[in-house]
Design an enzyme around this catalytic site. Sequence first.
Site, short mmCIF file in Angstrom:
data_model
loop_
_atom_site.label_atom_id
_atom_site.label_comp_id
_atom_site.label_asym_id
_atom_site.label_seq_id
_atom_site.Cartn_x
_atom_site.Cartn_y
_atom_site.Cartn_z
N HIS A 8 0.89 -1.23 0.16
CA HIS A 8 -0.11 0.06 -0.01
C HIS A 8 0.93 1.19 0.07
O HIS A 8 1.55 1.38 0.95
CB HIS A 8 -0.93 -0.10 1.25
N ASP A 37 -0.98 5.25 -6.63
CA ASP A 37 -2.19 6.29 -6.87
C ASP A 37 -1.75 7.24 -7.75
O ASP A 37 -0.49 7.60 -7.86
CB ASP A 37 -2.38 7.03 -5.46
N HIS A 50 -0.68 10.01 -3.29
CA HIS A 50 -1.99 9.60 -2.79
C HIS A 50 -3.03 10.59 -2.94
O HIS A 50 -4.24 10.51 -3.02
CB HIS A 50 -1.68 9.26 -1.38
#
Length: 321
Positions: A8, A37, A50
């Site tokens: 992540h 992202d 992000h």
Amino acid sequence: MRPVVIAHRGASAYLPEHTVPAKVLAYAMGADYLEQDVVASRDDELVVLHDIYLDRVSNVAEAFPDRHRDDGRYYVRDFDLAELLELRVWERFDAEGAPVYPGRYPGRTGNFRLHSLRTELELVRHLNTSTEARTGIYPEIKRPAWHRAQGIDIAPLLLELLEEFDYRNNSDPVYVQCFDANEVVRLRRELGCPLKLVQLIGENEWAESETDYAFLQTDAGLQQIAAVADGIGPRLEHCMRVSGAQVRASGLVERAHKLALAVHPYTVRADSLPDGFSSHDALVTFCVAELKVDGLFSDFPDETRRQILALEPASRPAAPQ
Ligand code: CA
């Protein structure tokens, strides 16, 4: 199939999120997928970050003090890629300037930088060549409706770039993810995306998109997703019900599986566990053995992978004779 580990924002527990070092570390830790992202710069380059904002993870306010909008925030979309590459990146701070995850890579020092999606795809391709691994990628289109209102359509640019890097088929090691349900439908039906698609499921109060995330968790909502996507990315909390120390499955994973949807919940954090769990390993064990998830987003790809492998029957050492 062993559940996959999705790093992540990279190995974000150990190094500033979405930096090249965080991605390299996650790769070396054996993550199955690295997450990207994706947001857009002023000169229409795809950048790995992000947020649509820069101020919580970089020195943008010092480097370009006059370039904020009326709300005081600094937007990636207002900077050219060359300017973004000048910024220094550090651990995530909250609105009050406190670290979001105290105990991780600390402070506002170091020489960490932003990078383009192209740079990261090249990195993964080269690492896969030099190590003979087949580590996958997991790009998320951030705020597609907002970006279109700002004059840029990320999805076609992303698909074009992925095709250039030979991500062309449903069997290729890539999942494209998005919170916006309209965008997931559009990716499949209008843009002809041939790759695996994941519908992320958030909370309506986040105002991430116009999608109704409560509806998506109903059988009718899951059927709608299954018509176009290969999987869902719900919050861990969507998958379980907690009362006191008792945790049980919510039934979401099981209902998604009946529709042949893979389930990759987010986010495993050893330093920020959901209610009902006292350790990272207990959480992962519950997700794998009880919920039977197909993968986990984790800030700690090394620990999550270790525990998943420990749960594999074939990897257990034979009992002493
Ligand atoms: Ca994400």
